[in-house]
Design a protein around this motif. Sequence first.
Motif, PDB file in Angstrom:
ATOM      1  N   ARG A 144       7.729   5.939   2.618  1.00  0.00           N
ATOM      2  CA  ARG A 144       6.466   5.390   3.118  1.00  0.00           C
ATOM      3  C   ARG A 144       6.587   5.183   4.621  1.00  0.00           C
ATOM      4  NH1 ARG A 144       2.123   5.487   0.535  1.00  0.00           N
ATOM      5  NH2 ARG A 144       1.356   3.584   1.409  1.00  0.00           N
ATOM      6  N   PRO A 197       5.335  -0.245   8.517  1.00  0.00           N
ATOM      7  CA  PRO A 197       4.187  -0.865   9.184  1.00  0.00           C
ATOM      8  C   PRO A 197       4.281  -0.831  10.709  1.00  0.00           C
ATOM      9  CG  PRO A 197       5.339  -2.454   7.776  1.00  0.00           C
ATOM     10  CD  PRO A 197       6.039  -1.137   7.638  1.00  0.00           C
ATOM     11  N   SER A 229      -0.597  -0.137   7.134  1.00  0.00           N
ATOM     12  CA  SER A 229      -1.135   0.329   5.856  1.00  0.00           C
ATOM     13  C   SER A 229      -2.455  -0.347   5.498  1.00  0.00           C
ATOM     14  CB  SER A 229      -0.108   0.108   4.743  1.00  0.00           C
ATOM     15  OG  SER A 229       0.153  -1.273   4.590  1.00  0.00           O
ATOM     16  N   HIS A 272      -7.354   1.842   6.433  1.00  0.00           N
ATOM     17  CA  HIS A 272      -7.634   2.884   5.448  1.00  0.00           C
ATOM     18  C   HIS A 272      -8.068   4.142   6.200  1.00  0.00           C
ATOM     19  CE1 HIS A 272      -9.202   3.243   1.063  1.00  0.00           C
ATOM     20  NE2 HIS A 272      -7.956   3.617   1.176  1.00  0.00           N
ATOM     21  N   ASN A 321       1.062  10.839   2.301  1.00  0.00           N
ATOM     22  CA  ASN A 321       0.780  10.677   0.878  1.00  0.00           C
ATOM     23  C   ASN A 321       0.579  12.028   0.183  1.00  0.00           C
ATOM     24  OD1 ASN A 321       0.027   8.312   2.442  1.00  0.00           O
ATOM     25  ND2 ASN A 321      -0.646   7.438   0.526  1.00  0.00           N
ATOM     26  N   ASP A 381      10.191   2.537  -0.047  1.00  0.00           N
ATOM     27  CA  ASP A 381      10.037   1.955   1.290  1.00  0.00           C
ATOM     28  C   ASP A 381      11.265   2.240   2.136  1.00  0.00           C
ATOM     29  OD1 ASP A 381       7.585   0.951   0.604  1.00  0.00           O
ATOM     30  OD2 ASP A 381       8.342  -1.047   0.143  1.00  0.00           O
TER      31      ASP A 381
END
Length: 165
Positions: free
Chosen positions: A128, A131, A136, A139, A146, A165
Motif C-alpha cells: 500500500r 500516508p 488514503s 478518494h 490498487n 502495509d
Amino acid sequence: RVSVFDSAVQGGDAVWEGLRVYRGKVFKLERHLDRLFDSARAMAFANVHSREEIRDAIFQTLAANGMRDGVHIRLTLTRGEKTTSSMNPAFNVYGCTLIVLAEWKPVVGVATFDNDKGVSLITAANRRNPPQCVDSKIHHNNLINNILPKIQANHAGAADAIMLD
C-alpha cells in the motif's frame, strides 16, 4: 464529452465516489458528497460545482435513463480541461468537469467471489502507498497502486489480492 486535455485523461487528476441507487434514492448521498468535496479541497480543486449542481446532475441522469433501482453511479469530478498537455494545475483555467456515469449494476452477481464456496486470495507483490506519499483519505482517481494487485490476482486465477502495509 470529456476532452483529451482533461486532467483525468492527462494524469488521473480527479476525485470520485461510487454511489448505489435503491428504490429511487441514492444511498447516503450527502455522506458521499461530503467526501467528494473533502477530496476536491485536499487536492486544491478550483471552480468546483456546487452541491446542488452535482445533486441535480445525478438526478437528471437517473431520470433521463429511467433508472430507479439496481444502479451504480461512478461520480467523478476532475480538475477540468487544460489549455495544454501538462501536469501543472496552473493550466486548468476552465473549471472542474463533472462526470455522472450511471449503469445498471444490481448488487447481486457483481462480486468476484462466491459466499458459499469462499474466496481465493493472493498476497500482492506491491505494498500500500504509505500516508506520507498519498493520503488514503483523498478518494482520488490515481488508482494504479490498487490496479496492479488486481492484475496479479487475475493472472493467478484468484478473486482478489491482499495488500500489506
